[in-house]
Scaffold this motif. Structure first.
Motif, mmCIF file in Angstrom:
data_model
loop_
_atom_site.group_PDB
_atom_site.id
_atom_site.type_symbol
_atom_site.label_atom_id
_atom_site.label_comp_id
_atom_site.label_asym_id
_atom_site.label_seq_id
_atom_site.Cartn_x
_atom_site.Cartn_y
_atom_site.Cartn_z
ATOM 1 N N PRO A 1 0.835 -1.213 0.000
ATOM 2 C CA PRO A 1 0.000 0.000 0.000
ATOM 3 C C PRO A 1 0.865 1.256 0.000
ATOM 4 N N TYR A 2 0.223 2.378 -0.253
ATOM 5 C CA TYR A 2 0.935 3.646 -0.314
ATOM 6 C C TYR A 2 0.876 4.358 1.032
ATOM 7 N N PHE A 3 1.974 5.047 1.335
ATOM 8 C CA PHE A 3 2.121 5.791 2.572
ATOM 9 C C PHE A 3 2.600 7.205 2.246
ATOM 10 N N LEU A 4 2.510 8.074 3.224
ATOM 11 C CA LEU A 4 3.100 9.407 3.154
ATOM 12 C C LEU A 4 4.262 9.436 4.141
ATOM 13 N N ARG A 5 5.450 9.671 3.615
ATOM 14 C CA ARG A 5 6.634 9.689 4.463
ATOM 15 C C ARG A 5 7.080 11.128 4.715
ATOM 16 N N VAL A 6 7.305 11.443 5.974
ATOM 17 C CA VAL A 6 7.850 12.737 6.387
ATOM 18 C C VAL A 6 9.293 12.476 6.807
ATOM 19 N N THR A 7 10.236 12.887 5.987
ATOM 20 C CA THR A 7 11.653 12.606 6.253
ATOM 21 C C THR A 7 12.156 13.556 7.334
ATOM 22 N N ILE A 8 11.669 13.352 8.548
ATOM 23 C CA ILE A 8 11.983 14.262 9.639
ATOM 24 C C ILE A 8 13.446 14.156 10.057
ATOM 25 N N SER A 9 14.100 13.034 9.782
ATOM 26 C CA SER A 9 15.506 12.873 10.148
ATOM 27 C C SER A 9 16.456 13.485 9.119
ATOM 28 N N HIS A 10 15.937 13.941 7.989
ATOM 29 C CA HIS A 10 16.764 14.548 6.951
ATOM 30 C C HIS A 10 17.080 15.989 7.334
ATOM 31 N N PRO A 11 18.236 16.536 6.910
ATOM 32 C CA PRO A 11 18.523 17.953 7.238
ATOM 33 C C PRO A 11 17.499 18.916 6.669
ATOM 34 N N HIS A 12 16.891 18.568 5.522
ATOM 35 C CA HIS A 12 15.856 19.411 4.914
ATOM 36 C C HIS A 12 14.643 18.519 4.644
ATOM 37 N N PRO A 13 13.800 18.276 5.626
ATOM 38 C CA PRO A 13 12.686 17.319 5.482
ATOM 39 C C PRO A 13 11.701 17.730 4.390
ATOM 40 N N SER B 1 12.344 4.004 8.048
ATOM 41 C CA SER B 1 11.201 4.860 7.729
ATOM 42 C C SER B 1 9.898 4.443 8.396
ATOM 43 N N LEU B 2 9.899 3.402 9.221
ATOM 44 C CA LEU B 2 8.648 2.942 9.811
ATOM 45 C C LEU B 2 8.026 4.001 10.710
ATOM 46 N N ALA B 3 8.847 4.733 11.450
ATOM 47 C CA ALA B 3 8.314 5.756 12.348
ATOM 48 C C ALA B 3 7.959 7.035 11.618
ATOM 49 N N GLU B 4 8.392 7.186 10.348
ATOM 50 C CA GLU B 4 8.134 8.402 9.596
ATOM 51 C C GLU B 4 7.062 8.226 8.532
ATOM 52 N N ARG C 1 -1.846 6.230 10.441
ATOM 53 C CA ARG C 1 -0.997 6.435 11.601
ATOM 54 C C ARG C 1 0.412 5.965 11.262
ATOM 55 N N PRO C 2 1.401 6.278 12.102
ATOM 56 C CA PRO C 2 2.734 5.707 11.851
ATOM 57 C C PRO C 2 2.660 4.184 11.775
ATOM 58 N N VAL C 3 3.380 3.614 10.832
ATOM 59 C CA VAL C 3 3.264 2.180 10.572
ATOM 60 C C VAL C 3 3.612 1.370 11.817
ATOM 61 N N GLU C 4 4.645 1.758 12.540
ATOM 62 C CA GLU C 4 5.029 0.995 13.717
ATOM 63 C C GLU C 4 4.058 1.168 14.871
ATOM 64 N N ALA C 5 3.193 2.191 14.818
ATOM 65 C CA ALA C 5 2.220 2.426 15.889
ATOM 66 C C ALA C 5 0.803 2.044 15.490
ATOM 67 N N LEU C 6 0.613 1.433 14.313
ATOM 68 C CA LEU C 6 -0.720 1.069 13.848
ATOM 69 C C LEU C 6 -1.202 -0.168 14.600
ATOM 70 N N ARG C 7 -2.295 -0.017 15.336
ATOM 71 C CA ARG C 7 -2.908 -1.110 16.087
ATOM 72 C C ARG C 7 -4.411 -1.070 15.842
ATOM 73 N N ALA C 8 -5.011 -2.231 15.688
ATOM 74 C CA ALA C 8 -6.442 -2.294 15.431
ATOM 75 C C ALA C 8 -6.973 -3.655 15.844
ATOM 76 N N VAL C 9 -8.230 -3.674 16.252
ATOM 77 C CA VAL C 9 -8.960 -4.901 16.580
ATOM 78 C C VAL C 9 -10.066 -5.058 15.547
ATOM 79 N N ILE C 10 -10.067 -6.172 14.841
ATOM 80 C CA ILE C 10 -11.080 -6.449 13.818
ATOM 81 C C ILE C 10 -12.011 -7.528 14.352
ATOM 82 N N VAL C 11 -13.298 -7.248 14.318
ATOM 83 C CA VAL C 11 -14.316 -8.175 14.822
ATOM 84 C C VAL C 11 -15.111 -8.698 13.627
ATOM 85 N N GLN C 12 -15.164 -10.010 13.506
ATOM 86 C CA GLN C 12 -15.896 -10.669 12.430
ATOM 87 C C GLN C 12 -16.781 -11.757 13.017
#
Length: 514
Positions: A123-135, A147-150, A275-286
């Motif tokens: 899938p597609y994500f939006l990355r914010v290169t916050i660790s780069h000198p010019h994000p 890049s998981l946290a960004e 949400r950030p990929v490493e912080a994505l949590r969800a409960v799916i009920v079926q």
């Protein structure tokens, strides 16, 4: 890496007893694999809405035979002569079928072939290169451990990710160029700098350009926008609008209100699961698949998405949870609340039962001290003596214990692709419900229970309409006045039942006393 997948049932297929064998397979949704005598050969693997009907089409005797008794060639696929074993697993929902099919295909064909057969794309994500000198911010479908946290996502498509990126960048002065900047004072810049839509970090050292600290502060504002899904900028603009109103600067307040509406429109493009990929949590009920000895079930299947893994299903009993729809003339909200029914045992609770009060629903259920009792599966008596909140906490604890942080980014992308494919379906086609954690990282237990009841029992049906005036007239017609024999002058209205429902017992004076 996850453990190899194993089907729940295996049947040895014999052509001479095919009718009896196929009759024993349930007419229910599931995933099946047809295997030949060679254990190293690739199986025929697919899912079906009706296992029995689909297997009859593939394994039924040929419709026509030639003069030598051989089957006539037909366009319909028939594997009757090549199948030796039938493996299948029942499923309760389309989401569970997709997950089981992916696990079975990965075990049978390998990860790469499973992705090709199931058409799984990152899938597609939006990355914010916050660790780069010019994000900067850009849309991508490639992940790395760095890049998981960004990276924020998943988005339904590349077009949706780029549309959100453009809408958010219109609110800030972050750069949109893709080059690795080598700033110097005489840098020519770009058109966005001429339109005052960029802080021009490429002209570092130029009096007209920004300083590195100012650009870093702007980058942090953009990162906070995605982390809070726009709420940080909404609060900032709202505070400025209120300050302008208190200062009697109504023109500035009106301009800030228009800017707030623009920010609001951009924040609505960011879905709640972005949400950030490493912080994505969800409960799916079926809906859970019924057991072999049950025609239907009152259990829900719960899945947990955490650390890039999709664990489950775990069965959650809906015993004691009912939902009713508000149907009253006064409109009291009490009629719309769920009914949590928890039986109270007459004896003291044992180690196999857990009893929690309503206030203790947010704490994990205590585990039995006896190791033999802990290994036993919960029985019907155990379920009946536990509160719904305790059962939900136990299910979530079991799922959390199964999650492991995966180091394979391809497997993580497969999991997010399956979740995205189900979540971004049209609302009428998406079965089941999804729940995200609270701001304090706890799970909304009551909402999960209500969702499980809706999934298993269906949407609450409205109560029949009551004509109150007609009911009052009917009640008056069924009443008569009887004078109490022991109290002179005391009257009491007693309903007269119809002859077919009237009790044969005579009315005594004790029945007429207050």
């Amino acid at each position: 890496m996850t453990a190899p997948f194993v089907f729940d049932h295996r049947i040895e297929f014999l052509p001479q007893n095919s009718d009896d064998l196929l009759r024993s397979i349930p007419a229910a949704p599931g995933v099946f694999a047809l295997r030949g005598a060679d254990p190293n050969a690739e199986p025929y693997l697919t899912r079906a809405a009706d296992l029995r009907r689909r297997l009859r089409r593939l394994l039924a005797p040929p419709e026509a035979l030639d003069a030598d008794g051989q089957p006539v060639l037909s366009k319909r696929l028939n594997l009757r002569s090549r199948v030796r074993f039938i493996d299948y697993t029942r499923t309760g929902s389309d989401f569970e079928s997709s997950l089981v099919l992916y696990r079975a295909a990965t075990t049978a064909f390998g990860p790469e072939e499973a992705r090709r057969r199931l058409r799984l794309y990152p899938p597609y994500f939006l990355r914010v290169t916050i660790s780069h000198p010019h994000p900067r911010v850009y849309a991508t479908n490639r992940l790395s451990k760095r890049s998981l946290a960004e990276s924020f996502g998943p988005f339904p498509s590349r077009a949706a990710a780029e549309r959100t990126c453009d809408a958010v960048l219109d609110l800030f002065l972050l750069r949109r160029c893709y080059e690795d900047l080598a700033p110097y004072p005489d840098h020519p810049g770009c058109v966005y700098g001429e339109m005052h839509k960029c802080m021009q970090p490429c002209k570092e050292g130029n009096p007209e350009a920004c300083t590195p600290d100012k650009y870093a502060h702007e980058s942090q504002r953009v990162f906070a926008f995605f982390r809070t899904r726009g709420q940080s900028l909404l609060d900032e603009v709202a505070a400025q609008r209120e300050a302008a109103s208190e200062a009697m600067d109504f023109e500035a307040a009106a301009a800030l209100h228009k800017h707030w509406e623009k920010v609001r429109a951009a924040s609505l493009l960011v879905d709640e699961i972005v949400r950030p990929v490493e912080a994505l949590r969800a409960v799916i009920v079926q809906e859970a698949a019924p057991r072999d000895d049950e025609p239907r079930t009152e259990d829900a299947a719960v899945f947990l998405l955490e650390h890039g893994n999709l664990c489950g299903p775990e069965r959650l009993s809906t015993l004691g949870v009912r939902t009713v729809r508000e149907q009253t003339a006064v409109g009291s909200s009490l009629f719309a609340q769920p009914l949590m029914l928890a039986p109270i045992p007459l004896d003291e609770p044992t180690n196999n039962s857990v009893i929690l009060s309503e206030g203790a629903g947010q704490h994990p259920a205590p585990q039995p001290k006896d190791p033999e009792a802990a290994s036993l599966a919960p029985t019907a008596d155990t379920i009946s003596t536990t509160t719904p909140e305790a059962r939900a906490q136990t299910v979530l604890a079991n799922l959390t214990a199964q999650t492991q942080t995966t180091s394979d980014l391809a497997e993580l992308c497969d999991t997010l692709s399956l979740f995205r494919r189900w979540y971004y379906r049209p609302e009428k086609q998406r079965t089941g419900e999804v729940f995200l954690p609270n701001p304090d990282a706890t799970w909304p237990i009551r909402r999960i229970l209500n969702g499980a009841a809706r999934v298993v029992l269906g949407p609450p049906t409205p109560a029949p309409a009551v004509e109150r005036e007609a009911a009052r007239e009917a009640a008056k017609a069924l009443k008569t006045k009887i004078i109490h024999p022991g109290r002179e002058g005391v009257e009491r209205e007693v309903p007269i039942l119809p002859k077919r429902t009237r009790s044969r017992r005579a009315i005594t004076p004790a029945d007429l006393t207050e």
